[in-house]
Motif scaffolding. Structure first.
Motif, PDB file in Angstrom:
ATOM      1  N   ILE A   1       0.748  -1.098  -0.014  1.00 20.42           N
ATOM      2  CA  ILE A   1       0.047  -0.098   0.132  1.00 20.42           C
ATOM      3  C   ILE A   1       1.027   1.188   0.045  1.00 20.42           C
ATOM      4  O   ILE A   1       1.836   1.451   0.933  1.00 20.42           O
ATOM      5  N   ASN A   2       0.592   2.172  -1.091  1.00 21.19           N
ATOM      6  CA  ASN A   2       1.244   3.599  -0.847  1.00 21.19           C
ATOM      7  C   ASN A   2       0.258   4.496  -0.193  1.00 21.19           C
ATOM      8  O   ASN A   2      -0.582   4.994  -0.652  1.00 21.19           O
ATOM      9  N   TYR A   3       0.585   4.416   1.200  1.00 19.97           N
ATOM     10  CA  TYR A   3      -0.623   5.057   2.209  1.00 19.97           C
ATOM     11  C   TYR A   3      -0.646   6.434   1.866  1.00 19.97           C
ATOM     12  O   TYR A   3      -1.664   7.172   1.782  1.00 19.97           O
ATOM     13  N   ASP A   4       0.567   7.128   2.039  1.00 24.45           N
ATOM     14  CA  ASP A   4       0.946   8.429   2.169  1.00 24.45           C
ATOM     15  C   ASP A   4       0.485   9.159   0.849  1.00 24.45           C
ATOM     16  O   ASP A   4      -0.555   9.967   0.892  1.00 24.45           O
ATOM     17  N   GLN A   5       0.752   8.626  -0.337  1.00 20.90           N
ATOM     18  CA  GLN A   5       0.283   8.929  -1.604  1.00 20.90           C
ATOM     19  C   GLN A   5      -1.269   8.964  -1.628  1.00 20.90           C
ATOM     20  O   GLN A   5      -2.114   9.926  -2.165  1.00 20.90           O
ATOM     21  N   ASP A   6      -1.996   7.999  -1.190  1.00 18.33           N
ATOM     22  CA  ASP A   6      -3.327   7.700  -1.195  1.00 18.33           C
ATOM     23  C   ASP A   6      -4.145   8.558  -0.458  1.00 18.33           C
ATOM     24  O   ASP A   6      -5.078   9.255  -0.886  1.00 18.33           O
ATOM     25  N   GLN A   7      -3.508   9.106   0.779  1.00 13.66           N
ATOM     26  CA  GLN A   7      -4.161   9.903   1.488  1.00 13.66           C
ATOM     27  C   GLN A   7      -4.399  11.420   0.912  1.00 13.66           C
ATOM     28  O   GLN A   7      -5.441  12.084   0.716  1.00 13.66           O
ATOM     29  N   LEU A   8      -3.264  11.701   0.063  1.00 11.36           N
ATOM     30  CA  LEU A   8      -3.043  13.083  -0.388  1.00 11.36           C
ATOM     31  C   LEU A   8      -4.223  12.997  -1.770  1.00 11.36           C
ATOM     32  O   LEU A   8      -4.729  13.938  -1.958  1.00 11.36           O
ATOM     33  N   THR A   9      -4.156  11.714  -2.455  1.00 11.73           N
ATOM     34  CA  THR A   9      -4.912  11.582  -3.390  1.00 11.73           C
ATOM     35  C   THR A   9      -6.551  11.870  -2.959  1.00 11.73           C
ATOM     36  O   THR A   9      -7.478  12.480  -3.811  1.00 11.73           O
ATOM     37  N   VAL A  10      -7.075  11.209  -2.039  1.00 10.31           N
ATOM     38  CA  VAL A  10      -8.278  11.210  -1.599  1.00 10.31           C
ATOM     39  C   VAL A  10      -8.698  12.607  -1.278  1.00 10.31           C
ATOM     40  O   VAL A  10      -9.728  13.128  -1.568  1.00 10.31           O
ATOM     41  N   LEU A  11      -7.714  13.274  -0.527  1.00 12.34           N
ATOM     42  CA  LEU A  11      -8.325  14.694  -0.175  1.00 12.34           C
ATOM     43  C   LEU A  11      -8.192  15.685  -0.938  1.00 12.34           C
ATOM     44  O   LEU A  11      -9.090  16.630  -1.194  1.00 12.34           O
ATOM     45  N   GLN A  12      -7.350  15.483  -2.160  1.00 16.77           N
ATOM     46  CA  GLN A  12      -7.320  16.473  -3.273  1.00 16.77           C
ATOM     47  C   GLN A  12      -8.672  16.288  -4.182  1.00 16.77           C
ATOM     48  O   GLN A  12      -9.211  17.161  -4.668  1.00 16.77           O
ATOM     49  N   ASP A  13      -8.897  15.053  -4.228  1.00 15.50           N
ATOM     50  CA  ASP A  13     -10.244  14.650  -4.884  1.00 15.50           C
ATOM     51  C   ASP A  13     -11.525  15.232  -4.188  1.00 15.50           C
ATOM     52  O   ASP A  13     -12.341  15.688  -4.940  1.00 15.50           O
ATOM     53  N   LEU A  14     -11.445  15.442  -2.896  1.00 15.43           N
ATOM     54  CA  LEU A  14     -12.448  16.247  -2.241  1.00 15.43           C
ATOM     55  C   LEU A  14     -12.364  17.567  -2.384  1.00 15.43           C
ATOM     56  O   LEU A  14     -13.305  18.226  -1.959  1.00 15.43           O
ATOM     57  N   GLY A  15     -11.381  18.121  -3.058  1.00 11.69           N
ATOM     58  CA  GLY A  15     -11.514  19.595  -3.208  1.00 11.69           C
ATOM     59  C   GLY A  15     -10.488  20.138  -2.501  1.00 11.69           C
ATOM     60  O   GLY A  15     -10.522  21.612  -2.324  1.00 11.69           O
ATOM     61  N   PHE A  16      -9.710  19.718  -1.644  1.00  4.62           N
ATOM     62  CA  PHE A  16      -8.613  20.490  -0.688  1.00  4.62           C
ATOM     63  C   PHE A  16      -7.374  20.822  -1.546  1.00  4.62           C
ATOM     64  O   PHE A  16      -6.787  19.617  -2.069  1.00  4.62           O
ATOM     65  N   GLU A  17      -6.704  21.655  -1.697  1.00  4.31           N
ATOM     66  CA  GLU A  17      -5.337  22.267  -2.155  1.00  4.31           C
ATOM     67  C   GLU A  17      -4.261  21.291  -1.688  1.00  4.31           C
ATOM     68  O   GLU A  17      -4.348  20.864  -0.532  1.00  4.31           O
ATOM     69  N   TRP A  18      -3.502  20.848  -2.553  1.00  5.55           N
ATOM     70  CA  TRP A  18      -2.254  19.697  -2.300  1.00  5.55           C
ATOM     71  C   TRP A  18      -1.251  20.600  -1.211  1.00  5.55           C
ATOM     72  O   TRP A  18      -1.104  19.917  -0.196  1.00  5.55           O
ATOM     73  N   SER A  19      -1.210  21.859  -1.256  1.00  6.87           N
ATOM     74  CA  SER A  19      -0.269  22.762  -0.054  1.00  6.87           C
ATOM     75  C   SER A  19      -0.935  22.514   1.214  1.00  6.87           C
ATOM     76  O   SER A  19      -0.197  22.295   2.260  1.00  6.87           O
ATOM     77  N   LEU A  20      -2.168  22.579   1.266  1.00  9.32           N
ATOM     78  CA  LEU A  20      -3.021  22.790   2.588  1.00  9.32           C
ATOM     79  C   LEU A  20      -2.769  21.224   3.201  1.00  9.32           C
ATOM     80  O   LEU A  20      -2.282  21.189   4.409  1.00  9.32           O
ATOM     81  N   VAL A  21      -3.120  20.223   2.356  1.00  9.19           N
ATOM     82  CA  VAL A  21      -3.055  18.831   2.876  1.00  9.19           C
ATOM     83  C   VAL A  21      -1.650  18.631   3.162  1.00  9.19           C
ATOM     84  O   VAL A  21      -1.321  17.815   4.274  1.00  9.19           O
ATOM     85  N   ASN A  22      -0.529  18.778   2.455  1.00 13.41           N
ATOM     86  CA  ASN A  22       0.605  18.774   2.659  1.00 13.41           C
ATOM     87  C   ASN A  22       1.107  19.282   3.936  1.00 13.41           C
ATOM     88  O   ASN A  22       1.936  18.458   4.670  1.00 13.41           O
ATOM     89  N   ASP A  23       0.818  20.466   4.019  1.00  9.21           N
ATOM     90  CA  ASP A  23       1.314  20.997   5.480  1.00  9.21           C
ATOM     91  C   ASP A  23       0.798  20.791   6.593  1.00  9.21           C
ATOM     92  O   ASP A  23       1.508  20.344   7.747  1.00  9.21           O
ATOM     93  N   CYS A  24      -0.452  20.233   6.473  1.00 10.83           N
ATOM     94  CA  CYS A  24      -1.351  19.408   7.613  1.00 10.83           C
ATOM     95  C   CYS A  24      -0.476  18.373   7.916  1.00 10.83           C
ATOM     96  O   CYS A  24      -0.183  17.829   9.244  1.00 10.83           O
ATOM     97  N   LYS A  25      -0.290  17.407   6.910  1.00  2.96           N
ATOM     98  CA  LYS A  25       0.510  16.143   7.074  1.00  2.96           C
ATOM     99  C   LYS A  25       1.666  16.194   7.619  1.00  2.96           C
ATOM    100  O   LYS A  25       2.247  15.609   8.478  1.00  2.96           O
ATOM    101  N   THR A  26       2.476  17.329   7.165  1.00  2.00           N
ATOM    102  CA  THR A  26       4.030  17.372   7.627  1.00  2.00           C
ATOM    103  C   THR A  26       3.988  17.976   9.098  1.00  2.00           C
ATOM    104  O   THR A  26       4.931  17.440   9.880  1.00  2.00           O
ATOM    105  N   SER A  27       3.078  18.873   9.402  1.00  2.00           N
ATOM    106  CA  SER A  27       2.986  19.386  10.684  1.00  2.00           C
ATOM    107  C   SER A  27       2.956  18.184  11.906  1.00  2.00           C
ATOM    108  O   SER A  27       3.387  18.267  13.105  1.00  2.00           O
ATOM    109  N   GLY A  28       2.222  17.347  11.356  1.00  2.00           N
ATOM    110  CA  GLY A  28       1.759  16.097  12.228  1.00  2.00           C
ATOM    111  C   GLY A  28       0.772  16.257  13.476  1.00  2.00           C
ATOM    112  O   GLY A  28       0.544  15.487  14.462  1.00  2.00           O
ATOM    113  N   ASP A  29       0.292  17.711  13.652  1.00  2.00           N
ATOM    114  CA  ASP A  29      -0.723  17.958  14.801  1.00  2.00           C
ATOM    115  C   ASP A  29      -1.962  17.303  14.830  1.00  2.00           C
ATOM    116  O   ASP A  29      -2.427  17.042  15.800  1.00  2.00           O
TER     117      ASP A  29
END
Length: 1607
Positions: A1092-1120
């Motif tokens: 499973i490429n879990y990281d990539q799948d998460q980004l793909t799913v959230l982008q498909d829902l209409g969230f910007e890549w940068s927002l998703v990436n920032d949230c993921k990187t911060s780990g909050d």
């Protein structure tokens, strides 16, 4: 009681004189004559003494008392509940003594007149009627008719026992304490009491002074002052009373009865002195001659009084000429001597002459003389009795005595009998004296001080200090303002009061008292206590009399003004004065109970400050033991202090603990008694059970007292308890407590004693409906409360002082009215207590016909001279029968339960909301134990089911089973389930069955549900395994083909290359080329299953829902996002429009934080459940699963926002999605790994390459088929054994941990406790926050950590290795047996390798997961024994290798100890407290109708609660809040606040909880708040300040204290 017996006695006297004269005549009258005469007298005396002793023995034998002359009757013999008193018309001689005593103890004055049954013809009431049959003539007949009966021989006729002989026989056969009780009862029956008695053995004269010590008389004295009649009331112990004494003696045998004459002077309606005309009197009496009896006339202060002051009347029985010593004593002590003579003759004249010459007044009554009374000279009267009526004589005699006593006269005091020479006084006994001198020492220290100041001076602990302590303690349930701070301050004040008590405790008198109590033994101690009580009583007599008189006067004045509806200052002033007198009355009331109360307070003070014990006789820690001994011996002990209105719980609890230590945890039937002040409760109880409750001596019982009454051995057979424990209360509506406090006090008292009792006796006095109404209201409300807290006592109403007890119609009407009143009260109480009740029988089982008893008036006539009404004692007896018949149906309760019930009721009473704050500790303890048992039962089922699951798992893997039915699983589990059902039945029928019965049906149902759920769960899991197995069938078939081809090719290639066997490189090269070909063939039409490429799948799913890549990436990187569920402040996620920002920020802070957290929790729960439903293990992972999660999150957030005036930022949806992806990852990755292992051909061939290369090498080396096949089998065996052993070890290790880990072998609250301890020891703030926000996750983490820690400890490793080795040995033995059986069978049947393989695998698959091996390449196998040896060798090395495995490497098992324990322990209730979010500790997930409970609530601030409109975190515990006057808003949009005390009115969320006020100083959460204050403030972006300021007292708690406080 001058009967013709007197004639007999006198005649006897004359006979002896005659015989003496004859003897004297026959003696020589020489110088020795007088000496011989004396010798004759002595010998005569000895003969008479012997004859007297013989007669006494005969009498005692007839009464069955002979043994009791030595082993005396004692109060303990009668402080027992025995069979009912015999009420037959006549009683047999052997029973008469005990029947007399029983009736006397019940104040039945008819005890003297018990008709005797004629058991034998020679015993007769009177001379029998003879028949003379004669053949004489009529004249002869008439002569015979006229002749006397003297020729009839009466020598053999034995008349029945004289009633006074019964009384005196019992008196002589009693110990001094029982004599005292007996004489006290005789005095209450208005009977004369023995003053001088001859010892039946030694014939010595004794004065039983001790027996009078308990008697107290009250009278009203009239005297003329300034032409008006002034009445003064006096009340004092009889021994202290100085009164005139009139002595009556007779000389010779007058025809008139002296005793009867005396009765007409004292009370002409009652036979104070027994006389010849009384029922049951006989000619023969044995023990009364020479007995001097005394009785007191007490005036009532009325015009028709016979005398104006108290007078003692003394009566010497028998001819005074024969009892010289007694005669001298009486004539000496008297104020007036009255002598009754038949006629003046020589014998009597000598005595009369001496009396005439003496200065004392003398009245001489001459039976044969005519004429009235004549005063011969001053103070000397004579009066003829001939031809005069008794009333005329007594009237004249009364006047003469009155006249004499109006002048100066000597006074008589009982205590002066001590100084009389030649007689024995019972008080002089050394044991009595020892007790007395010890009591005198104590009392000596109290002399010279006003009684009203004694308590303040010498008993300081129970005075103001204890009252103040009680007041502060009650305030702990009425907290105000900053309640935690208020609570700390009050607790501090309580400790200060205790310190003050310790400082002033142990005054000299108390020290001395306790020292005597500790060092004196047996009878000495009993005497000491009695003497102390007697001396105390004497001390307070004078003061009390005058105070009571003042009180009566003032009370009358106040009532008069009230009747006039006078509201002036005068009324106020008089009421104030009344209050002052009342206070003085309380101070002057001083008894033994106050000393015990002081002991209790000294003990409580030292105990609460944990003072060191000193040893020695005055050591405070020994007080409860001393009090317990007294309670066991029949002393009443104070349960509730009436002055302070408080129960000293620590003292009572320890006292009962000591009673239990001494007696064992006996069952008691608790009989509570309630009634208006002075309604005769104590009198009734004392008459019913022979108790010693204080009856008004100018004071009334104040508070509640308890006394143990043993059930006699003969009665125990019919009852389920060993003792009756009587709780007598201070009267309701006590005058001393007049005012506002009264009603509250009454309700408190009634609720307390009704709650304690198995039965409550409600005592109503008189027929005043208004008074009745008050009492009934209180009582009905108390019963209503009991119903609500699931206590069900029974009740009996006693209606005392009813004028016409016989009128059945009137009683029926009375009962009807009572029923109506009770029904009305029930409706009222139902309204007040908030429940439904239309009539009283809705509240308590009550039958007006059976449960109401009418009592006759206590006195027959007007006191103080009236005897008790015989109807009263009959009523007492009937009531006792009613009580005992009801008690028969009740099992009572063990003393230990009674002890905890006291605490539960009192603690609930402290709180105004009694019903909601009642916590039945015992019930809780029993329920917690039941939870532990439930855990054990469910574990047995789960453990058995794991074994079944393991067997079926193996069958499915071996393709021996492709379906599992529910009924099949239930059948497999049946034996264990039936065993558990038996255990449940046994458990519920055991010791606490009365309490357990309420949960029985529910738990039986829960076990069935658990079984069903367990079976369904296992079926679900096994169905999944079956699906997986079906899904990979195609691949499995290919694998078999692949392995066969590989073997064949390897064998062929090895044959070609056998010359190059030593060229390793060439061999490998050749093998690889064959291998690649076969692999291509096998995997031709299958693609490799990717990771499973879990990281990539998460980004793909959230982008498909209409969230910007940068927002998703920032949230993921911060780990909050990882700690999203534990964030303290969600404000940064909220988007507010500028317009409403300023207006809305405050309310958001207050209300919305918990709602956002709740949204996260809800979505998380849904998501995890949803993901776990997906068939990942059988069909693999798919991106759509994450899409489902993200879509669900977006939907829920949108729905949430639609109800709010604000929106949540995009970051919230992204973080929440990432958080849920993160939570799902563990499960998804494991399931996918499992899928890949079972279904990926590429993975499979990679795993097999090395195994088959070794086979190829063996063929090349020329190894035999047996060796190659043996190795192949051992390769498969190794993984099969590892898997089987891993599962076994996992299960066995779990069993060990479940049974031996304290955290795992109890109930939910036990697990919670251990987890909190572990958190404190670890000291990690983040773990605490996880626990606070997500308790279940933290609990699962804790279980995993404990399991991991155990496996890595030395003990865990040793246990694991032992289990591993044992299981390996078991499997090795089983495999060896299968090998042997398969080989033997093939050899016997001449089979081939295929047959051998089929046989061996068939046997093996019953235990292990094992796939068959095709034998077509081993057809040349010729020695099966050799094959067997090869496999055994391989098996040995497998066992050796696996036995060295560490536990954490055993990952082959599908059973995981931590998961098994999580399934077992976390399947419980996880509902959170609506205030502090602490989790319910119920072990059952659905435990309705039982409410949610928490052992340890906590400050609301630690979950982020803070004060509205501020940044102040809330530090209040909800257990403190519910005891305060504060209020709360039940929801974020509420506009109306609700008082915390009525929190249950806040809606279902609140009503489903039971939160009881708790004054315990739980240190744990206080320590946590102080230790992690900074982190909590940062986490929630709030402060512990202002309203949330941490009380300074909290900061003193250490970590160790915090941990210990959880126990």
């Amino acid at each position: 009681m001058e009967t013709d017996t007197d004639n007999k006695a006198a005649a006897g006297g004359r006979e002896s004189e005659t015989s003496a004269a004859n003897k004297r005549g026959s003696l020589d009258m020489d110088a020795n004559g007088r000496k011989d005469e004396n010798l004759v007298k002595i010998s005569e005396g000895i003969d008479m003494k012997k004859q007297h002793q013989r007669q006494t023995e005969t009498l005692l034998g007839r009464l069955h008392l002979q043994e009791k002359l030595q082993q005396k009757l004692s109060p303990a013999d009668f402080l027992k509940v025995g069979p009912p008193v015999k009420q037959e018309k006549d009683v047999s001689e052997e029973d008469v003594a005990f029947t007399f005593l029983q009736r006397l103890m019940m104040l039945d004055y008819r005890a003297r007149y018990i008709p005797l049954r004629q058991d034998s013809p020679e015993v007769s009431d009177s001379t029998p009627v003879r028949e003379i049959v004669s053949v004489d003539t009529d004249d002869d007949d008439f002569d015979a008719f006229c002749s006397t009966n003297d020729d009839f021989d009466q020598s053999n006729l034995q008349t029945h026992v004289h009633p006074m002989d019964v009384q005196m026989a019992v008196f002589h056969c009693s110990d001094s304490f029982f004599k005292q009780n007996m004489i006290t009862k005789l005095s209450q029956c208005q009977y004369a009491l023995p003053l001088l008695v001859s010892d039946p053995v030694t014939m010595d004269i004794e004065c039983p002074l001790w027996t009078f010590k308990q008697i107290r008389k009250t009278w009203k004295m009239s005297e003329m002052k300034d032409d008006s009649n002034v009445v003064t009331m006096k009340s004092m112990p009889l021994c202290k009373a100085e009164t005139p004494m009139v002595s009556f003696i007779r000389l010779g045998l007058p025809s008139l009865s002296k005793s009867q004459l005396m009765n007409t002077l004292i009370n002409d309606r009652h036979n104070t002195f027994f006389h010849r005309n009384c029922p049951g009197s006989t000619k023969s009496r044995h023990l009364m001659d020479g007995v001097a009896e005394i009785a007191w006339y007490c005036p009532a202060g009325k015009p028709n009084d016979a005398f104006t002051d108290c007078i003692a009347f003394c009566n010497l029985h028998g001819d005074a000429l024969s009892f010289e010593k007694q005669r001298e004593i009486l004539t000496d002590k008297s104020s007036v001597n009255v002598v009754l003579v038949p006629t003046m003759n020589d014998k009597s004249s000598a005595v009369i002459s001496a009396l005439y010459k003496c200065a004392k007044p003398l009245i001489c009554l001459i039976a044969d003389s005519d004429g009235g009374g004549i005063q011969m000279k001053k103070g000397k009267y004579k009066m003829g009795l001939n031809n005069r009526s008794q009333s005329e004589v007594s009237e004249e005699l009364r006047k003469i005595i009155g006249k004499i006593l109006s002048g100066s006269h000597s006074l008589f005091q009982l205590e002066s009998m001590n100084k009389v020479c030649g007689i024995k006084v019972d008080e002089e006994d050394s044991v009595c004296q020892k007790g007395k001198s010890a009591a005198m020492k104590v009392m000596g220290l109290l002399q010279g001080i006003e009684v009203s100041k004694i308590k303040d001076t010498y008993l300081p602990c129970q005075g103001q200090l204890w009252k103040e302590w009680s007041k502060i303690h009650k305030e702990l349930y009425r907290l105000k303002g900053n309640i935690e701070d208020d609570k700390v301050q009050k607790q501090q004040k309580l400790m200060e009061k205790r310190q003050e008590q310790v400082k002033v405790s142990l005054s000299e008198p108390i020290k001395l008292f306790i020292e005597s109590l500790s060092t004196l033994l047996g009878k000495e101690k009993d005497y000491f206590l009695k003497w102390t009580a007697i001396l105390i009583d004497a001390l307070s007599t004078d003061d009390l009399s005058s105070i009571l008189q003042d009180y009566d006067t003032k009370w009358a004045e106040v009532l008069a003004l009230k009747k006039k509806h006078d509201k002036t200052e005068l009324l106020k002033a008089k009421q104030t004065k009344l209050d002052e007198i009342s206070t003085k009355l309380q101070s002057a009331t001083f008894g033994l109970e106050h000393i015990f109360r002081e002991m209790g307070q000294i003990y409580e003070a030292h105990e609460s400050l944990q003072k060191p014990t000193k040893g020695g006789p005055t050591d405070w820690s020994k007080y409860p033991e001393l009090a317990a001994e007294l309670m066991i011996s029949g002393h009443p002990m104070e349960l509730m202090d009436g002055d302070a209105g408080h129960v000293p719980l620590t003292w009572i609890s320890r006292l009962l603990e000591e009673v239990i230590k001494k007696l064992g945890d006996k069952r008691v039937f608790v009989l509570s008694v309630l009634g208006i002040q002075s309604s005769g409760k104590s009198t009734m109880l004392n008459a019913m059970f022979g108790l010693q409750f204080a009856v008004s001596a100018g004071r009334c019982t104040k508070g509640a007292f308890m006394q143990l009454v043993e059930v006699s051995e003969e009665m125990k057979r019919d009852f389920k308890f060993d003792y009756i424990l009587v709780v007598d209360t201070e009267g309701l509506r006590a005058l001393e407590l007049e005012g506002n406090a009264t009603l509250h006090h009454d309700n408190e008292l009634a609720t307390f004693v009704v709650g304690l009792g198995n039965m409550t006796l409600i005592n109503i006095f008189g027929e005043n409906p208004a008074e009745m109404q008050d009492v009934l209201q209180i009582v009905v409300q108390a019963f209503m409360r009991m119903k609500k807290i699931k206590l069900s006592p029974s009740c009996v109403f006693v209606h005392q002082n009813v004028t016409d007890i016989g009128a059945a119609e009137k009683n029926m009407d009375g009962k009807r009215r009572l029923q109506e009143k009770l029904d009305d009260m029930a409706k009222l109480a139902a309204k007040e207590e908030g429940c439904d009740a239309e009539c009283f029988s809705d509240v308590i089982a009550f039958d007006v016909q059976k449960d109401v008893k009418y009592f006759a008036q206590l006195w027959e006539g007007s006191p103080p001279m009236a005897p008790p009404n015989p109807g009263y004692s009959e009523s007492v007896q009937e009531l006792k029968t009613i009580i005992m018949s009801k008690a028969k149906e009740c099992a009572g309760i063990p003393l230990s339960q009674f002890r905890s019930k006291i605490q539960d009721l009192w603690q609930a009473l402290m709180n105004e909301q009694f019903v909601f704050s009642f916590k039945n500790t015992l019930e809780i303890a029993v329920y917690r134990k039941l939870e532990v048992e439930y855990g054990n039962w469910t574990w047995k089922l789960r453990s058995n089911m794991l074994t079944i699951e393991n067997e079926l798992h193996t069958e499915i893997q071996n393709r021996k089973r492709d379906t599992v039915e529910l009924t099949y699983l239930q059948q497999k589990l049946k034996i264990t389930y039936e065993e558990i059902k038996k255990e449940i039945t046994k458990y519920f029928d055991d010791r606490d069955k009365d309490m357990l019965v309420q949960w029985r049906g529910r738990f039986e149902e829960k076990i069935k549900d658990f079984r069903d759920e367990l079976v369904k769960g296992v079926k679900r899991k096994l169905d999944e395994v079956i699906q997986q197995k079906k899904a990979c069938k195609k691949l499995d078939d290919k694998k078999t083909e692949f392995e066969n081809n590989l073997l064949q090719k390897s064998k062929e290639l090895a044959h070609k290359l056998k010359d190059q066997a030593k060229n390793e490189q060439e061999l490998e090269k050749q093998f690889n080329s064959v291998w690649m070909g076969l692999v291509r063939q096998l995997t031709a039409d299958t693609k490799p299953i990717e990771d499973i490429n879990y990281d990539q799948d998460q980004l793909t799913v959230l982008q498909d829902l209409g969230f910007e890549w940068s927002l998703v990436n920032d949230c993921k990187t911060s780990g909050d996002f990882k700690s999203m569920s534990q964030v303290g402040d969600y404000a940064h996620y909220v988007s507010l429009t500028t317009k409403i920002k300023n207006f809305f920020m405050g309310p958001f802070q207050d209300k919305e934080q918990p709602l956002i957290r709740s949204l996260i929790d809800t979505v998380e729960k849904q998501t995890i459940n949803q993901i776990k439903q997906r068939p990942v293990a059988s069909k693999g992972y798919s991106l759509t699963y994450l899409q489902e999660v993200a879509n669900n999150v977006k939907e829920k957030v949108t729905e949430f926002e639609s109800k709010k005036k604000y929106s949540l930022k995009k970051e919230f949806t992204v973080d929440l999605s990432l958080y849920l992806f993160d939570r799902a990852w563990t499960w998804l990755s494991q399931s996918h790994k499992e899928f890949k292992m079972n279904n990926d051909a590429h993975s499979y061939v990679d795993s097999k390459k090395m195994q088959y290369y070794r086979v190829f090498q063996n063929f090349c080396k020329g190894s035999s088929s047996a060796v190659v096949l043996g190795e192949l089998i051992c390769d498969k065996l190794k993984s099969a054994v590892l898997e089987a052993v891993s599962n076994k070890v996992a299960k066995d290790l779990t069993d060990i941990m479940k049974s031996s880990f304290p955290a795992f072998n109890g109930n939910k609250s036990n697990l919670e406790k251990h987890m909190l301890k572990s958190l404190a020891k670890k000291g990690d703030f983040n773990s605490f926050i996880t626990y606070i926000q997500q308790p279940r996750i933290q609990t699962e983490t804790y279980i995993k950590e404990k399991v991991q820690k155990f496996i890595s400890t030395k003990e865990g490793k040793e246990n694991g290795m032992n289990i591993l080795r044992k299981n390996l040995d078991d499997i090795k033995n089983l495999v060896s047996l299968d090998l042997y059986n398969a080989t033997e069978k093939v050899k016997t049947n001449g089979g081939d390798p295929d047959m051998w393989m089929e046989e061996f695998v068939g046997l093996l698959q019953a235990k292990l997961t094992f796939n068959t091996i095709c034998c077509q390449n081993f057809s040349d196998l010729n020695s099966f024994d050799f094959l067997k040896e090869e496999i055994e060798k391989g098996l040995e090395s497998i066992v050796t290798e696996l036995s060295r495995l560490s536990l954490d490497k055993m990952d082959k098992s599908w059973m995981k100890p931590d998961q098994i324990l999580i399934d077992q322990l976390c399947n419980c209730c996880w509902v959170k407290c609506p205030f502090c979010a602490a989790v319910c500790i119920n072990t059952l997930e659905d435990h309705s109708p039982d409410k949610h409970k928490v052992t340890f609530h906590r400050p609301a601030g630690i979950t982020g609660f803070y004060w509205k409109g501020t940044k102040d975190l809330d530090i209040d515990f909800c257990t403190t809040s519910v005891a305060s006057t504060n209020s709360f808003y039940p929801s974020h949009d509420s506009t109306v606040s609700i008082p915390y005390k009525e929190y249950h009115k806040g809606g279902e969320k609140y009503a489903s909880w039971e939160i009881t006020p708790d004054e315990s100083k739980l240190a744990y959460w206080k320590w946590f708040v102080c230790t992690f204050q900074k982190q909590l403030e940062d986490h929630y972006n709030m402060k512990f300040q202002g309203l949330g300021n941490i009380p300074s007292g909290w900061k003193n708690h250490t970590k160790l204290e915090a941990i210990n406080s959880l126990d």
